[in-house]
Write an enzyme that holds these catalytic residues in place. Structure first.
Site, short mmCIF file in Angstrom:
data_model
loop_
_atom_site.label_atom_id
_atom_site.label_comp_id
_atom_site.label_asym_id
_atom_site.label_seq_id
_atom_site.Cartn_x
_atom_site.Cartn_y
_atom_site.Cartn_z
N GLU A 1 3.43 -7.85 7.67
CA GLU A 1 2.14 -8.42 7.30
C GLU A 1 2.23 -9.57 6.29
OE1 GLU A 1 -0.16 -5.00 6.13
OE2 GLU A 1 -0.48 -4.40 8.20
N GLU B 1 0.97 -0.76 14.07
CA GLU B 1 0.03 0.02 13.24
C GLU B 1 -1.31 0.02 13.93
OE1 GLU B 1 -0.36 -0.96 9.07
OE2 GLU B 1 1.82 -1.19 8.83
N TYR C 1 -6.58 -2.79 13.09
CA TYR C 1 -7.45 -1.71 12.61
C TYR C 1 -8.88 -1.85 13.10
CZ TYR C 1 -3.58 0.05 9.98
OH TYR C 1 -2.38 0.61 9.65
N ASP D 1 0.81 -1.21 0.00
CA ASP D 1 0.00 0.00 0.00
C ASP D 1 0.86 1.28 0.00
OD1 ASP D 1 -2.35 1.56 0.28
OD2 ASP D 1 -2.16 1.56 2.46
N1 CKX Z 1 -0.89 -2.16 6.85
C1 CKX Z 1 -4.81 -4.28 7.13
C2 CKX Z 1 0.24 -1.99 5.93
C3 CKX Z 1 0.36 -0.57 5.50
C4 CKX Z 1 -0.98 -0.03 4.99
C5 CKX Z 1 -2.02 -0.18 6.07
C6 CKX Z 1 -3.33 0.52 5.63
C7 CKX Z 1 -2.14 -1.69 6.24
C8 CKX Z 1 -3.33 -2.27 6.91
C9 CKX Z 1 -3.50 -3.75 6.75
O1 CKX Z 1 1.34 -0.48 4.51
O2 CKX Z 1 -0.82 1.28 4.57
O3 CKX Z 1 -4.14 -0.08 4.99
O4 CKX Z 1 -3.49 1.70 5.92
#
Ligand code: CKX
Length: 614
Positions: free
Chosen positions: A418, A512, A474, A167
């Protein structure tokens, strides 16, 4: 000793380092005609762009911004006659994602991996007392056999396009400084340090890799330049009496001067800034110099207007000022090792870094942030190509540890972001990566990886390898966002009870958490994407963190809004920043500032009501 562990460039009595940054010729090569047309000798273009920077955000057409394939750079440099008899190198801080380097038309280096340095020995190819031509062919295609992972497709109109499994925008280019180096024939190749603390002294154990047949002398100088300890030989121990330790937001740096002699002639010298400190995990705590430390800070990106992912010293300075203003003490280099200047700054400012290798996108999905919450599986580590991927991953781990092992700011290695861990075939892959990191790090720092939402206490097959556990969660955003936030809190607590029941007896850090927020959006009562909702979601998440004593850190996602690819889930980028991309605060910044300023940088004991991890 690793062939690519060339120390950070330095000019001193024995070494010369000249930056070649500036405006370089630049050309895309969609027909892959460069070699055929003789481009290694020089580019047939007058187009120039800055180095270091990503190439994508300068031009006004989409084809350039979205370009996937080969692209070329050229510059000229003059080699002074006085450098005769020296070993001559070009050192690239990083070229994303792969590079071939030519000096005067001769291939002098090839490198795969877009976030770590490499060198080209140009002693034979370069011409003294003349202008030399340096050409770099780079390539930014994504594959499943290199990291970060993704694929490259060809559109019906014949144009190629990168499809990341991650992402962030697939920025590319010569992202960090390029140095021309003149080194002595007999040189210092590497230095490694480890520390042990005693009642009123510190033992600094050193190893120096250097040319055979030389002698080595070491002086450790304090911040005033006074001699704190001295030693001789390629390995040994320096005893520092009454040392001043390097601490969180309280950094104290010594300088280790390593001098190499051939007979009684000084052959080479290298000065390393160092901080004396120890890091370890004990029970459910992370200890720095024997005292518990609670991590407060961010997941970040190297990402700014116009520069893209290129090193931007102005953003570096602003980011550290903002992190200090927030009361933060740490960050993760999500999702790749950053420029070396970032670690130098963290050493000098006393920030703790979880240093992450670019192993991101290890879950086959173009929307992993969405798919992972649905329980989708992709069998990622069971493919025919997995052995090739493993080699690329191991190489990045080796290069990262070789580069960053001496920074006091680096307190842990994050070996994946991840990945898919719900399948048995991940286990042998993970074991090899974790073992290699342990083998290579002289300081034996904690190793970890960031777990995605579907790596749960019930499903994750790899978490036991982590010395402390990093969770990316999240709740209140991808899981039960908006009016369902009360269910999110309940489900989050259920998951945390599950982790407690799994009995890992080690610290957990949230690497995160958060939700997308438009800096322009206010709404009362709140809705998702509004600034009011970002605050409410953070308050809920913090309440849960504070209920478990094994939670030993929180790094919100993200420090600032950042560029991603286009899509229905992204509004010209990911908007989970606490700051905008231009580094101005959203409301959440004030909430986090108040919270983090109330938590001391070290020695925080959680409230007695918090659930025990052991
Ligand atoms: N985690 C569910 C990796 C980041 C993304 C973040 C997002 C994700 C979430 C995974 O590189 O930016 O979606 O904001």
């Amino acid at each position: 000793m690793l062939p690519y562990s060339l120390l950070y460039p330095q000019t001193n009595t024995a070494r010369r380092a000249v930056k070649l940054d500036g405006m370089w010729k630049f050309s895309l090569d969609p027909q892959t005609q460069g070699e055929r047309e003789g481009w290694p000798q020089g580019l047939p273009t007058q187009e120039r762009i800055p180095v270091p920077a990503s190439f994508q955000d300068f031009f006004t057409d989409k084809d350039t911004r979205e370009y996937a394939g080969d692209f070329w750079y050229e510059t000229k440099f003059f080699l002074p006659r006085e450098w005769a008899g020296k070993r001559l190198f070009l050192r690239f801080g990083s070229v994303t994602h792969r590079a071939v380097v030519y000096c005067n038309g001769v291939e002098v280096a090839r490198h795969q991996g877009g976030f770590l340095p490499f060198c080209a020995d140009i002693t034979a190819a370069a011409r003294l007392d003349q202008e030399n031509t340096l050409v770099v062919k780079a390539n930014n295609e994504l594959t499943e056999t290199n990291i970060p992972c993704g694929r490259t497709i060809t559109l019906k109109n014949g144009k190629k396009m990168a499809k990341p499994y991650f992402d962030f925008f697939n920025y590319a280019g010569i992202h960090r400084s390029v140095h021309l180096l003149a080194l002595p024939q007999a040189s210092i190749q590497d230095v490694s340090l480890t520390f042990a603390l005693e009642e009123r002294a510190a033992q600094v154990r050193y190893t120096v890799d250097c040319a055979p047949g030389c002698t080595v002398a070491l002086s450790l100088l304090d911040a005033q330049g006074n001699l704190a300890a001295s030693g001789e030989g390629t390995e040994g121990v320096l005893t520092v009496k009454e040392p001043r330790l390097w601490g969180v937001r309280d950094p104290y740096l010594y300088r280790l001067v390593v001098t190499l002699f051939q007979g009684d002639q000084l052959a080479d010298q290298y000065t390393l800034e160092t901080g004396i400190r120890t890091v370890e995990v004990r029970g459910a705590q992370i200890l720095l110099n024997g005292k518990p430390v609670y991590l407060k800070g961010f997941g970040k990106h190297e990402d700014s207007d116009l520069f893209g992912r290129g090193f931007n010293p102005a953003a570096l300075k602003r980011d550290f000022e903002l992190m200090k203003w927030m009361g933060a003490n740490s960050f993760r280099t999500s999702h790749y090792p950053y420029a070396e200047e970032v670690y130098q700054m963290a050493d000098r400012e006393g920030f703790l870094i979880i240093d992450e290798v670019p192993a991101v996108g290890m879950f086959e999905s173009l929307m992993n942030f969405f798919d992972a919450t649905t329980g989708k599986q992709s069998g990622f580590f069971g493919k025919e190509t997995t052995p090739q991927l493993l080699q690329a991953h191991l190489q990045a781990v080796e290069e990262m540890i070789a580069r960053d092992k001496n920074h006091p700011c680096v307190v842990a290695w994050s070996l994946f972001n991840e990945p898919e861990t719900t399948n048995e075939n991940a286990v042998p892959y993970f074991e090899q990566i974790f073992a290699r990191a342990r083998e290579l790090d002289p300081q034996q720092r904690p190793r970890t990886f960031a777990l995605i939402g579907n790596s749960t206490p019930e499903t994750c097959k790899c978490v036991q390898l982590s010395d402390f556990v990093c969770l990316n969660r999240y709740y209140g955003w991808y899981n039960q966002g908006g009016y369902e936030i009360s269910d999110a809190e309940e489900n989050f607590r259920k998951e945390m009870d599950g982790w407690q029941a799994r009995g890992l007896h080690r610290p957990f850090v949230f690497t995160e958490y958060g939700g997308d927020t438009l800096s322009s959006k206010h709404k009362l009562p709140s809705v998702m994407w509004s600034q009011e909702y970002q605050r409410e979601a953070l308050e809920m998440l913090h309440r849960v963190f504070d209920s478990y004593d094994f939670v030993q850190g929180e790094q919100v996602w993200n420090f600032a809004d950042f560029q991603t690819g286009e899509g229905i889930m992204r509004v010209n980028g990911n908007k989970k920043g606490v700051f905008t991309r231009q580094r101005q605060p959203k409301d959440a910044a004030f909430l986090l500032k108040a919270r983090w300023e109330s938590i001391p940088h070290t020695g925080w004991e959680k409230s007695p009501g918090a659930k025990q991890g052991e």
